[in-house]
Write an enzyme that holds these catalytic residues in place. Structure first.
Site, PDB file in Angstrom:
ATOM      1  N   SER A 201       0.827  -1.202   0.000  1.00  0.00           N
ATOM      2  CA  SER A 201       0.000   0.000   0.000  1.00  0.00           C
ATOM      3  C   SER A 201       0.860   1.248   0.000  1.00  0.00           C
ATOM      4  O   SER A 201       0.373   2.336  -0.268  1.00  0.00           O
ATOM      5  CB  SER A 201      -0.929  -0.015   1.215  1.00  0.00           C
ATOM      6  OG  SER A 201      -0.162  -0.182   2.379  1.00  0.00           O
ATOM      7  N   HIS A 222      -3.358  -3.550  -5.392  1.00  0.00           N
ATOM      8  CA  HIS A 222      -3.663  -3.105  -4.040  1.00  0.00           C
ATOM      9  C   HIS A 222      -5.132  -3.347  -3.714  1.00  0.00           C
ATOM     10  O   HIS A 222      -6.011  -2.704  -4.268  1.00  0.00           O
ATOM     11  CB  HIS A 222      -3.301  -1.616  -3.895  1.00  0.00           C
ATOM     12  CG  HIS A 222      -3.484  -1.106  -2.511  1.00  0.00           C
ATOM     13  ND1 HIS A 222      -3.924   0.169  -2.230  1.00  0.00           N
ATOM     14  CD2 HIS A 222      -3.294  -1.711  -1.308  1.00  0.00           C
ATOM     15  CE1 HIS A 222      -3.991   0.321  -0.917  1.00  0.00           C
ATOM     16  NE2 HIS A 222      -3.615  -0.803  -0.337  1.00  0.00           N
ATOM     17  N   GLU A 234      -6.570  -1.399  -6.839  1.00  0.00           N
ATOM     18  CA  GLU A 234      -5.748  -0.429  -7.580  1.00  0.00           C
ATOM     19  C   GLU A 234      -4.641  -1.209  -8.274  1.00  0.00           C
ATOM     20  O   GLU A 234      -3.883  -1.930  -7.623  1.00  0.00           O
ATOM     21  CB  GLU A 234      -5.141   0.600  -6.611  1.00  0.00           C
ATOM     22  CG  GLU A 234      -6.148   1.619  -6.105  1.00  0.00           C
ATOM     23  CD  GLU A 234      -5.541   2.554  -5.044  1.00  0.00           C
ATOM     24  OE1 GLU A 234      -4.769   2.077  -4.187  1.00  0.00           O
ATOM     25  OE2 GLU A 234      -5.833   3.750  -5.102  1.00  0.00           O
ATOM     26  N   ASN A 272      -5.357   5.823  -0.846  1.00  0.00           N
ATOM     27  CA  ASN A 272      -4.668   6.168   0.402  1.00  0.00           C
ATOM     28  C   ASN A 272      -4.210   7.620   0.438  1.00  0.00           C
ATOM     29  O   ASN A 272      -4.212   8.262   1.478  1.00  0.00           O
ATOM     30  CB  ASN A 272      -3.475   5.234   0.629  1.00  0.00           C
ATOM     31  CG  ASN A 272      -3.950   3.890   1.164  1.00  0.00           C
ATOM     32  OD1 ASN A 272      -5.148   3.705   1.379  1.00  0.00           O
ATOM     33  ND2 ASN A 272      -3.023   2.968   1.368  1.00  0.00           N
TER      34      ASN A 272
END
Lengths: 368, 378
Positions: A201, A222, A234, A272
């Protein structure tokens, strides 16, 4: 996948609907467990199978029906094989790491019809993880289906079990050195067609793969926790990731019943980067006494239509992990937009995190 | 139905094109028969891989190009390696509308890399169950050998004896692929592995060639050979869809029916051409045809009973292993050899007093089986 006439018992390997002998409907049977009855080692390359030698195993199921399966690994006569049943189970997915994400990926991959090879460093940890996977899978699944899904999963402690995988998903600790070692190992033993994916991540795919021979086959995938529920993946393009691999990674995401997005190899990717600036900012607001935890969460849920407030989310992710990610983001970007809030630092310093102590932001606030 | 003429090309690796090979065989067969091309009422053509290999289909019309202005009814049949046998059976089974039929089989394999050939030959197996799993053609028979050697008191040494016998017979057949090749057990044993447990000498070669016969519903003379039995049976295409992988059920059934039609039994057979695409196939064939009990095929080989001087000579022309295997031609070439033998014209490899012969032609790994029983006029 076999198709058997309910009344005369004849079987077909093709998706037919009615028996040509008695006109009755035909049932689908998914067979996954076989024993090795015979084999040949093929030394002659052909257009569709250019890499030799390989083995073709003669496999027998519990009803005594045969099937063939190609493999690069030697098996002994009498070995039990759990195998792809038909078109819906075409892929072998390797998963490394027994954490929440590793277990989630195993669950999702097996549920969506793939053969899964699940690896951990020790028998003990992989066994423990399988216990949890079993518990999660058994929720809302008929015993028969559960048996089939579990039958797709094999566990291992050896990287060599991955040689035939179509996709390997790494989901270990967010530590550059550890991941580098894993990808070096995978790159050296896996078939050139195997796609290698990291569920990182916060680390850079390009950095993880800087020492390996075939960085073009490495991609970021991800997933989001809880993986069985969260629909997004992702797909991250490293500096050298090939377009074909990128495309295939997205196809795998679809196969896992997920929605994928493309993003360049940058810190925090899309979700994120946006999410943690919000969580961090929520902590700053709490620190500044602007509003309490409940109101900040309520405001975002109702005002911005978020399903969860930033603190609920921080507790779910784990505040220690949140801080780690925010620190990583802070180091990656110029300026101080990701500078971690004091309240978050203090909270984690005191050893709090939902996973470790069960304490949540909600309680923390009230004790201050 | 009577065979009135036979003709074939040499089998081997040639620059000759597919139409040229076909033409040569037709020409020789018509030349050998009292029936000329203008007396022919129909043509049946057998071929397996001209589509993928030469990019040539519409093969019945291709034959018409070779027989200008005849405008004959022509059909093409395909059943992998049994295409030739199927063609002969097709003539046998037709409504007796046509008096004289020309049957020709041909195959051109040696114009591609072996990789492409391996892929194309694998088309005899199921696309998903076999081809996708890498079960190329030799691998199918390797599985049969694997299962046979596990089940019965037999070893690869027995298979080598099949190869040795058929190579020896081929040295007596000037048209054979391996006419000039002297082979001994040492050479066989040390040949490279193809698909374990089969090595190179367990396999028939990849040959080009053509063979033809002219049949008539009316007996034309004393050298005619009568087809007294002709049966086709089939089985599921993939070995994985069968139960016993040491036998071909289709062959057992075809033999049973052909014996019945011909009113003869296995003991009445003087010579046989069996489909030895791999050594193991000859062992299985002898058992399926009732020449011995199940699991005892290796005994016939060990005891030399099937060599030229044995009780029941098998594959006197060298078989597919020694004579070669131009796929679509093989089933017809087998018939040609039986006819030669029953006429007494097989030269150095002539079996004395042969009266009844049997030809056993297999498609794929037993998915198609054709058995013919022939009787000489003498």
């Amino acid at each position: 996948m076999k198709h058997r006439c309910d009344s005369c018992g004849r079987e077909w390997d093709y998706p037919i609907k009615h028996c040509i002998f008695c006109g009755n409907p035909v049932s689908k049977i998914d067979i996954i467990k076989y024993t090795v009855e015979g084999m040949t080692k093929v030394f002659v390359p052909s257009d569709d199978h250019p890499v030799t030698p390989y083995y073709v195993m003669l496999l027998k199921d519990l009803n005594g029906s045969y099937k063939f399966q190609k493999t690069f690994e030697h098996h002994n006569i009498g070995d039990m094989i759990y195998t792809k049943g038909g078109k819906e189970e075409e892929y072998t997915i390797g998963v490394i790491g027994t954490g929440v994400t590793g277990k989630g990926i195993v669950e999702v991959a097996a549920r969506t019809g793939n053969k899964v090879v699940f690896k951990s460093r020790s028998e003990k940890s992989v066994k423990k993880a399988m216990g949890i996977i079993l518990k999660n899978l058994s929720k809302g699944m008929e015993p028969d289906e559960l048996k089939i899904v579990l039958g797709r999963i094999t566990t291992t402690t050896r990287y060599e079990s991955f040689t035939n995988a179509d996709l390997i998903l790494e989901s270990v600790t967010e530590d550059l050195q550890t991941k580098k070692e894993i990808f070096n190992k995978l790159d050296s033993i896996c078939s050139p067609d195997t796609i290698l994916a990291s569920n990182t991540s916060s680390l850079s795919i390009s950095e993880i793969t800087e020492d390996i021979k075939h960085p073009e086959r490495v991609v970021g995938m991800h997933f989001f926790i809880p993986i069985p529920k969260m629909k997004l993946v992702e797909v991250i393009k490293g500096e050298k990731t090939s377009d074909d691999v990128l495309k295939k990674a997205r196809e795998f995401a679809t196969k896992f019943n997920k929605v994928s997005v493309n993003v360049k190899d940058t810190s925090g990717f899309i979700v994120n980067r946006l999410l943690f600036i919000m969580i961090n900012e929520a902590c700053h607001m709490l620190d500044e006494g602007i509003a309490n935890v409940e109101d900040i969460d309520k405001a975002m849920k109702i005002g911005a239509n978020h399903p969860m407030g930033p603190f609920e989310l921080a507790d779910l992710i784990g505040t220690d992990l949140c801080l780690e990610i925010i620190e990583n983001l802070n180091a990656s970007f110029d300026g101080n937009k990701f500078e971690p809030s004091d309240i978050l630092i203090d909270f984690v310093k005191e050893g709090n995190s939902r996973r470790k102590t069960g304490r949540r932001f909600y309680e923390y606030q009230n004790n201050r | 139905m009577y065979i009135t003429g036979i003709g074939r090309t040499k089998f081997g690796v040639f620059d000759t094109s597919l139409p040229e090979l076909i033409y040569e065989a037709m020409y020789k067969a018509l030349n050998d028969s009292p029936i000329g091309i203008t007396d022919v009422d129909a043509v049946i053509f057998a071929n397996f891989l001209a589509g993928p290999n030469q990019g040539q289909l519409h093969l019945n019309s291709l034959i018409a190009s070779l027989l200008p202005r005849t405008n004959l009814p022509i059909i093409r049949v395909e059943a992998a390696c049994a295409s030739g046998g199927i063609a002969v059976n097709q003539a046998f089974s037709m409504p007796k509308k046509f008096e004289n039929i020309l049957i020709v089989g041909a195959e051109k394999l040696n114009d591609h890399t072996t990789k492409t050939i391996a892929r194309n030959l694998a088309m005899a197996g199921d696309a998903l169950r076999d081809q996708k799993e890498g079960l190329i053609f030799p691998a199918q028979y390797a599985i049969l050998a694997d299962q046979y050697l596990r089940k019965y008191d037999a070893s690869h040494d027995d298979l080598m004896l099949v190869s040795l016998k058929n190579h020896r017979n081929a040295t007596l057949n000037p048209l054979a692929h391996f006419y000039h090749k002297d082979v001994d057990l040492e050479a066989i044993n040390s040949s490279p592995m193809v698909c374990s447990p089969l090595n190179l000498f367990d396999c028939c070669p990849i040959s080009d060639g053509a063979a033809a016969i002219v049949v008539s519903m009316i007996k034309k003379g004393d050298r005619d050979v009568k087809i007294i039995g002709s049966t086709v049976k089939t089985d599921a295409i993939s070995l994985s869809q069968r139960t016993d992988l040491t036998t071909f059920k289709a062959a057992i059934l075809a033999a049973k029916d052909a014996y019945k039609t011909a009113n003869v039994g296995p003991k009445d057979i003087d010579i046989a051409e069996v489909h030895d695409c791999f050594t193991i196939a000859e062992i299985i064939a002898m058992e399926d045809l009732g020449f011995c009990n199940k699991g005892e095929g290796v005994k016939l080989i060990r005891d030399d009973e099937t060599s030229l001087s044995g009780r029941l000579p098998i594959n006197t022309d060298g078989g597919l292993i020694g004579d070669g295997h131009p796929v679509g031609a093989s089933g017809i070439a087998q018939i040609c050899e039986i006819v030669e033998q029953l006429r007494g014209g097989a030269g150095q490899r002539q079996v004395p007093d042969a009266k009844i012969g049997l030809a056993h032609n297999i498609g794929g790994a037993g998915g198609t089986a054709v058995v013919h029983i022939l009787e000489g006029s003498k």
